[in-house]
Every structure is written in C-alpha cells, then in structure tokens.
Design a protein around this motif. Structure first.
Motif, PDB file in Angstrom:
ATOM      1  N   ALA A   1      -1.057  40.193 139.876  1.00 45.99           N
ATOM      2  CA  ALA A   1      -1.125  40.111 138.208  1.00 45.99           C
ATOM      3  C   ALA A   1      -1.946  41.080 137.626  1.00 45.99           C
ATOM      4  CB  ALA A   1      -1.258  38.666 137.803  1.00 45.99           C
ATOM      5  N   LEU A   2      -3.242  41.215 138.128  1.00 42.36           N
ATOM      6  CA  LEU A   2      -4.088  42.287 137.484  1.00 42.36           C
ATOM      7  C   LEU A   2      -3.711  43.687 137.952  1.00 42.36           C
ATOM      8  CD1 LEU A   2      -7.649  41.003 138.240  1.00 42.36           C
ATOM      9  CD2 LEU A   2      -6.754  41.148 135.929  1.00 42.36           C
ATOM     10  N   SER A   3      -3.218  43.937 138.999  1.00 38.21           N
ATOM     11  CA  SER A   3      -2.845  45.303 139.219  1.00 38.21           C
ATOM     12  C   SER A   3      -1.502  45.684 138.484  1.00 38.21           C
ATOM     13  CB  SER A   3      -2.435  45.418 140.837  1.00 38.21           C
ATOM     14  OG  SER A   3      -1.505  44.607 141.087  1.00 38.21           O
ATOM     15  N   ARG A   4      -0.540  44.548 138.368  1.00 32.00           N
ATOM     16  CA  ARG A   4       0.587  44.755 137.474  1.00 32.00           C
ATOM     17  C   ARG A   4       0.012  45.152 135.939  1.00 32.00           C
ATOM     18  NH1 ARG A   4       4.079  40.746 134.987  1.00 32.00           N
ATOM     19  NH2 ARG A   4       5.979  41.698 134.035  1.00 32.00           N
ATOM     20  N   LEU A   5      -0.871  44.268 135.639  1.00 33.76           N
ATOM     21  CA  LEU A   5      -1.123  44.636 134.250  1.00 33.76           C
ATOM     22  C   LEU A   5      -1.870  45.871 134.148  1.00 33.76           C
ATOM     23  CD1 LEU A   5      -3.008  41.086 133.495  1.00 33.76           C
ATOM     24  CD2 LEU A   5      -0.963  42.258 131.884  1.00 33.76           C
ATOM     25  N   ALA A   6      -2.456  46.503 135.005  1.00 34.48           N
ATOM     26  CA  ALA A   6      -3.381  47.946 135.029  1.00 34.48           C
ATOM     27  C   ALA A   6      -2.166  48.655 134.831  1.00 34.48           C
ATOM     28  CB  ALA A   6      -4.202  47.865 136.135  1.00 34.48           C
ATOM     29  N   LYS A   7      -1.164  48.484 135.573  1.00 37.22           N
ATOM     30  CA  LYS A   7      -0.126  49.615 135.633  1.00 37.22           C
ATOM     31  C   LYS A   7       0.638  49.678 134.292  1.00 37.22           C
ATOM     32  CE  LYS A   7       4.200  50.711 137.991  1.00 37.22           C
ATOM     33  NZ  LYS A   7       5.043  50.473 139.131  1.00 37.22           N
ATOM     34  N   ASN A   8       0.706  48.503 133.636  1.00 37.77           N
ATOM     35  CA  ASN A   8       1.513  48.568 132.483  1.00 37.77           C
ATOM     36  C   ASN A   8       0.613  49.211 131.308  1.00 37.77           C
ATOM     37  OD1 ASN A   8       3.772  47.048 133.415  1.00 37.77           O
ATOM     38  ND2 ASN A   8       3.026  45.114 132.878  1.00 37.77           N
ATOM     39  N   PHE A   9      -0.393  48.825 131.255  1.00 38.87           N
ATOM     40  CA  PHE A   9      -1.518  49.018 130.493  1.00 38.87           C
ATOM     41  C   PHE A   9      -1.725  50.832 130.524  1.00 38.87           C
ATOM     42  CE2 PHE A   9      -2.924  44.653 129.634  1.00 38.87           C
ATOM     43  CZ  PHE A   9      -2.423  44.678 128.108  1.00 38.87           C
TER      44      PHE A   9
ATOM     45  N   ILE B   1      -4.232  54.342 123.818  1.00 42.02           N
ATOM     46  CA  ILE B   1      -5.291  53.464 123.623  1.00 42.02           C
ATOM     47  C   ILE B   1      -5.831  53.823 122.005  1.00 42.02           C
ATOM     48  CG2 ILE B   1      -7.869  54.044 124.154  1.00 42.02           C
ATOM     49  CD1 ILE B   1      -6.080  53.129 126.364  1.00 42.02           C
ATOM     50  N   PRO B   2      -6.498  52.842 121.356  1.00 38.15           N
ATOM     51  CA  PRO B   2      -7.331  51.847 122.164  1.00 38.15           C
ATOM     52  C   PRO B   2      -6.163  50.683 122.254  1.00 38.15           C
ATOM     53  CG  PRO B   2      -7.544  51.611 119.798  1.00 38.15           C
ATOM     54  CD  PRO B   2      -6.862  52.827 119.878  1.00 38.15           C
ATOM     55  N   ARG B   3      -6.322  49.746 123.373  1.00 38.52           N
ATOM     56  CA  ARG B   3      -5.532  48.494 123.618  1.00 38.52           C
ATOM     57  C   ARG B   3      -5.777  47.592 122.281  1.00 38.52           C
ATOM     58  NH1 ARG B   3      -7.549  48.116 129.384  1.00 38.52           N
ATOM     59  NH2 ARG B   3      -7.115  45.789 129.249  1.00 38.52           N
ATOM     60  N   GLN B   4      -4.702  46.741 122.096  1.00 36.52           N
ATOM     61  CA  GLN B   4      -4.746  45.626 121.159  1.00 36.52           C
ATOM     62  C   GLN B   4      -5.610  44.313 121.656  1.00 36.52           C
ATOM     63  OE1 GLN B   4      -3.317  45.708 118.142  1.00 36.52           O
ATOM     64  NE2 GLN B   4      -3.263  48.021 118.802  1.00 36.52           N
ATOM     65  N   PRO B   5      -6.213  43.837 120.797  1.00 39.68           N
ATOM     66  CA  PRO B   5      -7.040  42.605 120.973  1.00 39.68           C
ATOM     67  C   PRO B   5      -6.401  41.555 121.521  1.00 39.68           C
ATOM     68  CG  PRO B   5      -6.946  42.745 118.782  1.00 39.68           C
ATOM     69  CD  PRO B   5      -6.309  44.179 119.025  1.00 39.68           C
ATOM     70  N   SER B   6      -7.061  40.595 122.269  1.00 39.37           N
ATOM     71  CA  SER B   6      -6.174  39.717 123.039  1.00 39.37           C
ATOM     72  C   SER B   6      -6.067  38.469 122.166  1.00 39.37           C
ATOM     73  CB  SER B   6      -7.126  39.279 124.306  1.00 39.37           C
ATOM     74  OG  SER B   6      -6.262  38.582 125.251  1.00 39.37           O
TER      75      SER B   6
ATOM     76  N   PRO C   1      -9.544  43.179 125.014  1.00 42.39           N
ATOM     77  CA  PRO C   1      -8.271  43.655 125.147  1.00 42.39           C
ATOM     78  C   PRO C   1      -7.542  42.740 125.855  1.00 42.39           C
ATOM     79  CG  PRO C   1      -9.869  45.412 125.454  1.00 42.39           C
ATOM     80  CD  PRO C   1     -10.707  44.221 125.417  1.00 42.39           C
ATOM     81  N   PHE C   2      -6.114  42.692 125.450  1.00 48.28           N
ATOM     82  CA  PHE C   2      -5.058  42.268 126.369  1.00 48.28           C
ATOM     83  C   PHE C   2      -5.213  42.749 127.920  1.00 48.28           C
ATOM     84  CE2 PHE C   2      -2.353  41.641 122.522  1.00 48.28           C
ATOM     85  CZ  PHE C   2      -2.130  40.291 122.544  1.00 48.28           C
ATOM     86  N   GLY C   3      -5.215  41.822 128.814  1.00 44.93           N
ATOM     87  CA  GLY C   3      -5.123  42.060 130.329  1.00 44.93           C
ATOM     88  C   GLY C   3      -6.540  41.949 130.735  1.00 44.93           C
ATOM     89  N   THR C   4      -7.412  41.784 129.682  1.00 49.30           N
ATOM     90  CA  THR C   4      -8.750  41.559 130.409  1.00 49.30           C
ATOM     91  C   THR C   4      -9.450  40.203 130.493  1.00 49.30           C
ATOM     92  OG1 THR C   4      -9.399  43.858 128.970  1.00 49.30           O
ATOM     93  CG2 THR C   4     -11.224  42.138 129.610  1.00 49.30           C
TER      94      THR C   4
ATOM     95  N   LEU D   1      -4.661  36.911 128.951  1.00 47.26           N
ATOM     96  CA  LEU D   1      -3.676  36.809 128.304  1.00 47.26           C
ATOM     97  C   LEU D   1      -2.927  38.005 128.024  1.00 47.26           C
ATOM     98  CD1 LEU D   1      -2.247  34.739 125.903  1.00 47.26           C
ATOM     99  CD2 LEU D   1      -4.036  36.007 124.347  1.00 47.26           C
ATOM    100  N   ARG D   2      -1.647  37.988 128.096  1.00 50.92           N
ATOM    101  CA  ARG D   2      -0.630  39.072 128.273  1.00 50.92           C
ATOM    102  C   ARG D   2      -0.502  39.382 126.783  1.00 50.92           C
ATOM    103  NH1 ARG D   2       3.382  38.433 133.202  1.00 50.92           N
ATOM    104  NH2 ARG D   2       4.630  38.079 131.409  1.00 50.92           N
ATOM    105  N   GLU D   3       0.251  40.539 126.349  1.00 45.63           N
ATOM    106  CA  GLU D   3       0.703  40.871 125.217  1.00 45.63           C
ATOM    107  C   GLU D   3       1.893  40.008 124.720  1.00 45.63           C
ATOM    108  OE1 GLU D   3       0.513  45.104 123.302  1.00 45.63           O
ATOM    109  OE2 GLU D   3       0.377  45.601 125.533  1.00 45.63           O
ATOM    110  N   ASP D   4       2.608  39.755 125.643  1.00 47.34           N
ATOM    111  CA  ASP D   4       4.024  38.835 125.417  1.00 47.34           C
ATOM    112  C   ASP D   4       3.759  37.157 125.352  1.00 47.34           C
ATOM    113  OD1 ASP D   4       3.509  38.329 128.210  1.00 47.34           O
ATOM    114  OD2 ASP D   4       5.354  38.759 128.758  1.00 47.34           O
ATOM    115  N   GLY D   5       2.311  36.768 125.435  1.00 50.66           N
ATOM    116  CA  GLY D   5       1.974  35.390 125.377  1.00 50.66           C
ATOM    117  C   GLY D   5       2.118  34.747 126.602  1.00 50.66           C
TER     118      GLY D   5
END
Length: 577
Positions: A10-18, A23-28, A418-421, A461-465
């Motif tokens: 999941a982390l690797s997928r998030l990193a790829k998406n982001f 930049i900057p990434r949105q707050p989580s 940020p989302f994904g962190t 937390l992902r951006e899609d909830g």
C-alpha cells in the motif's frame, strides 16, 4: 506464490500515486458527509419503529436455546421486562450490569434498560471475583443480571467470594460494604437463590402502574443521554469504562446497516460477544434497525456450531473477529458443509492480512470479505469496507471512513501530515464517547481540542477517505532507534504455508533496547524456529524488522472478543516459557 505484504504494498502504491501529483501535498484530513441524515432517537424508539415496520420479521434466533422472536414479540417482551425493572425500584440513570455470554436474556435485558432509562453495563462473562468487584464499583452498579452458570463458571458462587454474607440478604435488599451500590441480583435460572430474583419472574411482576410509569420515562429519555458502558478489553492495565449515548450507538448501527446493505429478510450470524461494541452495535443494532434477523449460534464461540447455524439458518452474512475466522476455516476444511448463502463476511477488532482474507473467501465460499476498524470509544465501526468496493481496496485497507465522521492524521507535535503519510489517527463526529465514567483525567488524555478523539493508532489516510492501519502506537517496537510496527511483520509471516496464526511483540534487549519476538501457531507436523523465520523474511522486509526470537505455542491468550493479549505474550517471554 508469496503475496505482497499489505502495508508495504500500500505504501509503494501511495508513493507512486503521489509522485504524479502537484506539490505541496494536501493535508491528511477527510470529512465523509453521508447521503442519509443522522436520526435523533433513542434505542428504545428504534425498537418500537422496527416493530411497527417489520412486525412479522424474525428478529432474533438463539440456536443453542432454540428460541426465536419476531419484532412484534421482541418489543412485547422488552416492554414487560423494562416495566419489571421499574417494579424492582430501578430509576433512570441507574447502572444495570449484564454478566453473561450470549443468551437471549442478555439481548432482552440490554434493550429493556434503554426503555427504562437505565445504563446497561456489559461485563465479560469470564470475569472472576476481583474483576467483578472492580467493575461494579467503578460505575456504581445497582443491579446485575447473570446466568446460573456457564461451563465451569458458577456466577452466584463467584459473587459470594466478594460478598461472603450474600445469602443473608433478601432479594432487592443487598447491603454490602465491599460493593455499596449493589442492591439487586437477577439470575436466569429455574432454581431459587436466597438473595436473588429469577429472571422470568422479573418479566412478569410489573403492574399497570409500572407500565404507565415506563411510558412516561420513555417519553422523557433524551437521545443524548447515556445508554451503555463498554469496559475496554483490558489488554493493558485496568479497563476503563467508556460511556456511550443512545444517539451515537443507534446512528452507528443504522449507518453500518446501510453500508452492509442489510434489509428485512437478511440473516446476520453474529459471533462476537454482546458485551463487546462490535457484537452490540455493529451486529445487534444494525440488524435491529434494518429489520434483519440476528442469528446467535451459541452462548460462547464454537466453530462447529457456527458452521451448522450458517448452513441451517441460511445466513446471508457473518460477523466475527479474525481469530474466530481462523477457527472456522480450520473446522470447515474438516466438515466441508454445503455453505452457499453467504454474501459477505465482516471482520474487525484486529489486523487482517491479504492471505487471511483469501482463505476466508475460498474456504467459507464467501464472495466478499469486508474488514473494518473501530474502537469502543467511537461507538464501534469507524472505517469499513464497502460491498461494492474494489478487490484492491479490500486487500489493502480497512475501508472507507463512515458517514458523518471527520478524520485526520497528525505527527507527534499534533500537526496534520500530508495524505499518504503515517501518523496518529484522530476522529471527530457523532460517534465519539461521552467520556470515561468517573475519570475526567483519562478522558482529557484522549479528547483533544475541538472534540478530536486520539485513537492511539498509527494510520495512513488516503485522499479518497480509505485508511490503512500501521499499528498501535503503544505496540511499536523501538529497536536501536528504528521504529518497527508488528503488523507489517505479521502480514508477511502469515503468508508462510506452515503458519496458521502469528503475533509479534517487543521484548527487552540490553544492546538494542528492544527486539522483536514472534509467537506462532503452526500446522500439525511442521517445525519452525528463528533461523527459518529469518530465511523466510530475508529480502522481503528490512533486516532490522526480522524477529530475533521465535516461540511456537498451541494457543494464544485472548479476550472473549478475540483480541490477543500481547502484554501476556511479553510476560511469557520474560518468564522464559
């Protein structure tokens, strides 16, 4: 083929998406507005409404007791019992404890308290004298309902160990210095006990005056008033008394029913104990609000009885803890019953690996396996899978944030990441507890400014909830300055074909501070040790995360809700067992 570790993948997928995002990434931070409004009603009012809408629908089936009630009969019995409680002198705001496994009288008693303005207190049926004394005194329990016995547990005799002169009192007139608030004992038994009322008698003693008083009390109950106390599972330290309102409980039940697509005619097999927030709200109250049938296979969890109940009662869904599903999968491989009616299996209360989810789906012939995340302080489910969600999300996440809730993830300084962190999950909304009963200090520790509840969970937390649980902050292992979350290691190890169940804990180490130790339950005839674990993990996770120690056990210390008590595993290691 070894499947990817859910957390790492999941982390690797998030990193790829982001990497493709600006930049900057949105707050989580995420707010799930919900398509249906919250309702402002009590649990008792919901029972009345369900009895009006679905009078002839089967409400509950207690297989072991061979007892069935439709919604009309359920309301009638609950009203009689509530009036009986009033006849005994119980007043709105009094605490009534239910100390029992999953019997019909548990189900009826809890609903009756919601109509009489009482606060139900669910007690673990495995509690012994000192634990019962602590719980009853903690919340000033005035009455207790219990069975005569269950397995080797004789409840009245246990009470006598903390109230030696119990037989000297008349029913309703307990006067004991060790538990000063306790006045009334009710026993579900054909036999008589000198200081106790019989449960069936309480159902029949109400007068017309009590019935009229009940109606007046019901009309004055505020949905925001307390309805239930959940004692935390006690995996660490003394349990805290979580106070929940009618409003938080019934809305969580209603919205979980919507997420599960529960309707009248659906048949939900509930395995979790009713004293537990999952069994009480996510299973019982969701079925109650939807006009669905709750099937209870046995007082305590039994894999064979459960499989037979699913088959005989044509259950369309099942709710249980991960450890229960492990037993069901093992039993079904032996029994091979023709299970073909399940639409989904719901689980929560502990982490689930992708391999584990695959096994449930295949062996129990279940098209969907939905995992969720929730805690007592948030009235049950907080994140849960959607029935129409993707397979990828089903395997990687604990689902989507529930309706009408807000979530954010913060760092150690309380700043939103940020989302994904990864960071600590905070939740705000209708489902938040009223507080810990009689413990403002502990309440203030977890309730932050603005009504945010601190879960103590490391979370993404992902951006899609959708959310991903990394692990409990308190369970984090710090090895030589490196942070290790047991869940990541557990998700990997459970993919080993010889490992049935595994849990990782931190153990003391003079040089590194802490090291990881894995406790395993392995397949019959197989062997496992630290060297084999190391070889299996090599190249799949960082070297510092590989457990230094390995202990093979036949079973794990667990709460009745299926949670493994990891602190006891640490104690076992330290004792050299």
């Amino acid at each position: 083929m070894i499947r990817s570790v859910k957390y790492s993948f999941a982390l690797s997928r998030l990193a790829k998406n982001f990497s493709t995002k600006s930049i900057p990434r949105q707050p989580s931070y995420y707010h799930k507005t919900g398509k249906d409004p919250l309702v402002y009603r009590t649990i008792g009012q919901q029972l009345d409404l369900s009895a009006q809408r679905y009078p002839n629908n089967e409400a509950v089936v207690f297989c072991d007791e061979d007892k069935r009630l439709n919604f009309s009969d359920l309301k009638s019995q609950v009203d009689r019992l509530a009036a009986g409680f009033i006849r005994l002198g119980l007043e709105p705001g009094d605490c009534l404890a239910i100390w029992a496994p999953n019997y019909l009288f548990w189900y009826l008693s809890m609903l009756a308290t919601t109509k009489a303005g009482l606060i139900s207190v669910g007690l673990n049926p495995a509690f012994q004298g000192p634990e019962i004394k602590y719980a009853l005194n903690k919340v000033n329990v005035k009455a207790i309902v219990m069975p005569e016995s269950f397995k080797s547990q004789h409840y009245y005799e246990i009470l006598k160990t903390i109230i030696p002169d119990l037989d000297n009192f008349e029913p309703g007139n307990i006067n004991c210095s060790s538990i000063p608030s306790l006045k009334t004992i009710i026993v579900d038994s054909k036999d008589s006990y000198k200081s106790a009322f019989k449960f069936n008698d309480v159902c029949d003693i109400a007068t017309a005056e009590n019935t009229q008083k009940l109606k007046k009390i019901e009309s004055n109950i505020d949905p925001d008033s307390p309805a239930n106390i959940q004692f935390t599972s006690g995996t660490t330290g003394l349990p805290k008394a979580t106070l929940l309102s009618h409003y938080s409980m019934i809305n969580n039940g209603i919205h979980m029913a919507s997420r599960f697509h529960l309707y009248g005619g659906e048949r939900l097999c509930g395995l979790l104990p009713l004293f537990h927030v999952f069994g009480l709200i996510v299973s019982k109250l969701s079925a109650l609000s939807a006009g669905a049938t709750l099937i209870v296979p046995s007082p305590g969890f039994d894999a064979e009885s459960t499989l037979k109940a699913i088959n005989n009662e044509k259950c369309t869904t099942i709710h249980g803890a991960p450890t229960m599903y492990i037993s069901l999968v093992e039993a079904q491989k032996k029994l091979n019953l023709p299970i073909n009616t399940l639409k989904y299996a719901g689980t929560g209360g502990a982490a689930c690996s992708p391999q584990f989810i695959e096994d449930i789906g295949q062996v129990l012939n279940t098209p969907k396996v939905l995992n969720g995340f929730g805690i007592s302080e948030l009235s049950g489910a907080t994140f849960f899978q959607d029935l129409d969600g993707s397979r990828e999300d089903m395997l990687e996440t604990v689902g989507h944030l529930n309706d009408h809730l807000e979530a954010k993830v913060v760092d150690r300084d309380g700043k939103v990441v940020p989302f994904g962190t990864p960071g600590e999950l905070l939740v705000r909304g209708y489902s938040t507890m009223m507080g810990y009963f009689g413990d403002q200090e502990k309440t203030d520790e977890v309730m932050g400014p603005g009504g945010w509840y601190r879960t103590g969970d490391q979370f993404i937390l992902r951006e899609d909830g959708y959310g991903i649980v990394v692990g409990r902050l308190k369970e984090m292992i710090i090895r030589g300055g490196e942070n290790i979350f047991p869940k990541e290691i557990e998700d990997l190890l459970i993919t080993h074909p010889d490992i049935i169940e595994c849990y990782v804990v931190g153990v003391p180490d003079k040089r590194m501070g802490e090291e990881a130790c894995v406790f395993l339950r392995i397949a019959e005839g197989k062997e496992m040790d630290a060297e084999k674990i190391k070889e299996f993990c090599k190249g799949k996770i960082a070297h510092f995360k590989i457990p230094k120690y390995c202990r093979v056990v036949s079973d794990f210390p667990k709460t009745l809700s299926g949670k493994v008590q990891k602190f006891k595993l640490t104690e076992i290691f330290e004792k050299g067992l």
